[in-house]
Design an enzyme around this catalytic site. Structure first.
Site, PDB file in Angstrom:
ATOM      1  N   PRO A 105       0.743  -1.183  -0.031  1.00 37.05           N
ATOM      2  CA  PRO A 105       0.025   0.011   0.020  1.00 37.05           C
ATOM      3  C   PRO A 105       0.695   1.341   0.114  1.00 37.05           C
ATOM      4  O   PRO A 105       0.396   2.247  -0.511  1.00 37.05           O
ATOM      5  CB  PRO A 105      -0.866  -0.102   1.134  1.00 37.05           C
ATOM      6  CG  PRO A 105      -0.263  -1.330   2.023  1.00 37.05           C
ATOM      7  CD  PRO A 105       0.552  -2.068   1.138  1.00 37.05           C
ATOM      8  N   GLU A 132       2.241  -7.074   8.333  1.00 38.62           N
ATOM      9  CA  GLU A 132       2.255  -5.292   8.735  1.00 38.62           C
ATOM     10  C   GLU A 132       3.183  -5.045   7.767  1.00 38.62           C
ATOM     11  O   GLU A 132       3.482  -3.717   7.629  1.00 38.62           O
ATOM     12  CB  GLU A 132       2.717  -5.135  10.081  1.00 38.62           C
ATOM     13  CG  GLU A 132       1.943  -5.543  11.120  1.00 38.62           C
ATOM     14  CD  GLU A 132       0.253  -5.237  10.982  1.00 38.62           C
ATOM     15  OE1 GLU A 132       0.058  -4.069  10.537  1.00 38.62           O
ATOM     16  OE2 GLU A 132      -0.532  -6.198  11.000  1.00 38.62           O
ATOM     17  N   ARG A 170      -3.695  -8.293 -20.656  1.00 38.90           N
ATOM     18  CA  ARG A 170      -4.754  -7.955 -21.459  1.00 38.90           C
ATOM     19  C   ARG A 170      -4.116  -7.000 -22.411  1.00 38.90           C
ATOM     20  O   ARG A 170      -4.674  -6.607 -23.660  1.00 38.90           O
ATOM     21  CB  ARG A 170      -6.187  -7.364 -21.207  1.00 38.90           C
ATOM     22  CG  ARG A 170      -5.881  -6.180 -20.062  1.00 38.90           C
ATOM     23  CD  ARG A 170      -7.187  -5.727 -19.359  1.00 38.90           C
ATOM     24  NE  ARG A 170      -8.291  -5.586 -20.195  1.00 38.90           N
ATOM     25  CZ  ARG A 170      -8.263  -4.469 -20.911  1.00 38.90           C
ATOM     26  NH1 ARG A 170      -7.287  -3.478 -20.758  1.00 38.90           N
ATOM     27  NH2 ARG A 170      -9.240  -3.877 -22.069  1.00 38.90           N
ATOM     28  N   ASP A 185     -10.164   1.169 -25.160  1.00 40.71           N
ATOM     29  CA  ASP A 185     -10.537   1.272 -23.627  1.00 40.71           C
ATOM     30  C   ASP A 185     -10.716   2.699 -22.891  1.00 40.71           C
ATOM     31  O   ASP A 185      -9.725   3.521 -23.366  1.00 40.71           O
ATOM     32  CB  ASP A 185      -9.533   0.424 -22.707  1.00 40.71           C
ATOM     33  CG  ASP A 185      -9.581  -0.906 -22.748  1.00 40.71           C
ATOM     34  OD1 ASP A 185     -10.648  -1.364 -23.163  1.00 40.71           O
ATOM     35  OD2 ASP A 185      -8.619  -1.591 -22.533  1.00 40.71           O
TER      36      ASP A 185
HETATM   37 CL1  6GU Z   1      -0.419  -3.471  -3.399  1.00 44.41          CL
HETATM   38  N1  6GU Z   1      -1.258  -4.234  -0.876  1.00 44.41           N
HETATM   39  C1  6GU Z   1      -1.814  -4.366   0.192  1.00 44.41           C
HETATM   40  N2  6GU Z   1      -1.808  -5.023   0.954  1.00 44.41           N
HETATM   41  N3  6GU Z   1      -3.048  -3.101   0.237  1.00 44.41           N
HETATM   42  C2  6GU Z   1      -3.293  -2.667  -0.631  1.00 44.41           C
HETATM   43  C3  6GU Z   1      -2.522  -2.652  -1.943  1.00 44.41           C
HETATM   44  C4  6GU Z   1      -1.370  -3.446  -1.920  1.00 44.41           C
HETATM   45  N4  6GU Z   1      -2.858  -1.595  -2.855  1.00 44.41           N
HETATM   46  C5  6GU Z   1      -3.743  -1.008  -2.062  1.00 44.41           C
HETATM   47  N5  6GU Z   1      -4.050  -1.440  -0.788  1.00 44.41           N
END
Ligand code: 6GU
Length: 262
Positions: A105, A132, A170, A185
Site C-alpha cells: 500500500p 504488517e 490484456r 478502452d
Molecule cells: Cl499492493 N497491498 C496491500 N496490502 N494493500 C493495498 C495494496 C497493496 N494496494 C492497495 N491496498
C-alpha cells in the site's frame, strides 16, 4: 516435439510472470481461470507461482517475525524472500532486465502508464507482501518497483498482484479477442469510454440513442467522442489536465457547454 508429425514446434511465450506468495493455491486457481487461462492456453503468457515458505530452512517454516524496536504486528523476514527471488532469477540472462515488483500500500499508485511500462518487459517478478509489511532490506536491496492499487489497505498483496497481472496480460497482443479492444478502452487514449448499448433497442421503455441505430458512422463517431469528453469532465476532470484537444474536440466541448447552459 510434435511426435505425430515428427516436427519441432518452437513456442515463444511473450511474457513470463513469476509470483512470489504465501498463498500459492489461491494464485494457481486464479491463473487457471478467465483471461489468465486464455493467455496461458495461447502460449502468450506464462504465470509461475512460487511459495515463499518453500525457501525457509527451519522446522516451522517461519516467514515472519517481530519488528525490532517493538510495535504491533509481524514483518515478513528477508531471507526467504531474497532466496526465492534469487532462485527464480537464476536462469536470467546477464543483460536481461527483470523488474522485481513489491505489492504494497506504500507503493506508487498503479496507472495505465505504469501497466504499459511493465507490459514492455519479457519477464516480471511480483512479490506479494503480507502481515504488517516486509523487512526494509527487501525494499532497499531487492525490489526495483513498489506498487499499490489504491488508497485503501488490503490484508495482503495477492489480490493487488492479480489486478496487475490482469492489466498487463490484456495489453499483450493476442490475449484479447481483437487488438483493438485494448486500445479503445477507458484510459488508453486518456478519456473514459463512451456509453455502449446492445440489443434490444428498447428495453422496458428505455431506448437506445437513435444515432447508434442510424448506421451513419460519422455521426456515431462524433457522438461517442462527445460522450467520452462529457463523461470524463463529469467524473474524472483530473484526467483532462494537460489533455491535448483536437479542433473537433474543442467544437464538441462548445456543444456540451451550450447544452449545459440551456
Ligand atoms: Cl499492493 N497491498 C496491500 N496490502 N494493500 C493495498 C495494496 C497493496 N494496494 C492497495 N491496498
Amino acid at each position: 516435439m510434435n511426435h505425430e508429425k515428427n516436427e519441432c514446434v518452437i513456442i515463444t511465450i511473450d511474457m513470463r510472470i513469476d509470483l512470489m506468495t504465501l498463498f500459492p493455491d489461491l494464485a494457481e486457481n486464479v491463473f487457471n481461470d478467465a483471461l489468465f487461462a486464455i493467455a496461458r492456453s495461447k502460449d502468450l503468457m506464462d504465470y509461475r507461482v512460487h511459495n515463499i515458505r518453500d525457501y525457509t530452512h527451519d522446522k516451522h517454516r517461519t516467514v515472519d517475525d517481530y519488528p525490532f524496536g517493538g510495535g504491533a504486528g509481524m514483518l515478513m523476514k528477508p531471507e526467504p524472500i531474497f532466496e526465492a527471488v534469487e532462485d527464480v532469477l537464476s536462469d536470467k540472462g546477464p543483460d536481461e532486465e527483470v523488474p522485481i515488483v513489491l505489492m504494497t500500500p506504500q507503493g506508487e499508485k498503479l496507472t495505465h502508464k505504469l501497466v504499459q511500462e511493465f507490459a514492455s518487459y519479457k519477464r516480471l517478478v511480483i512479490i506479494c507482501g503480507h502481515y504488517e509489511g516486509v523487512d526494509e532490506r527487501v525494499r532497499e536491496h531487492l525490489v526495483t518497483h513498489e506498487v499499490s492499487i489504491g488508497d485503501y489497505v488490503l490484508s495482503g498483496g495477492e489480490l493487488p498482484a492479480f489486478v496487475l497481472c490482469d492489466a498487463i496480460s490484456r495489453l499483450i497482443p493476442g490475449v484479447l479477442g481483437s487488438d483493438e479492444s485494448a486500445q479503445t478502452d477507458s484510459y488508453a487514449d486518456g478519456l473514459l469510454e463512451y456509453p455502449q448499448y446492445t440489443r434490444p433497442p428498447v428495453y422496458r421503455g428505455w431506448e437506445v440513442p437513435e444515432v447508434l441505430l442510424s448506421g451513419h458512422h460519422g455521426n456515431v463517431d462524433k457522438w461517442r467522442r462527445k460522450e467520452s469528453l462529457k463523461r470524463t469532465m463529469e467524473r474524472r476532470p483530473d484526467l483532462l489536465e494537460g489533455f491535448e484537444y483536437s479542433k473537433a474536440d474543442l467544437k464538441l466541448l462548445k456543444e456540451i457547454q451550450n447544452e449545459g447552459d440551456k
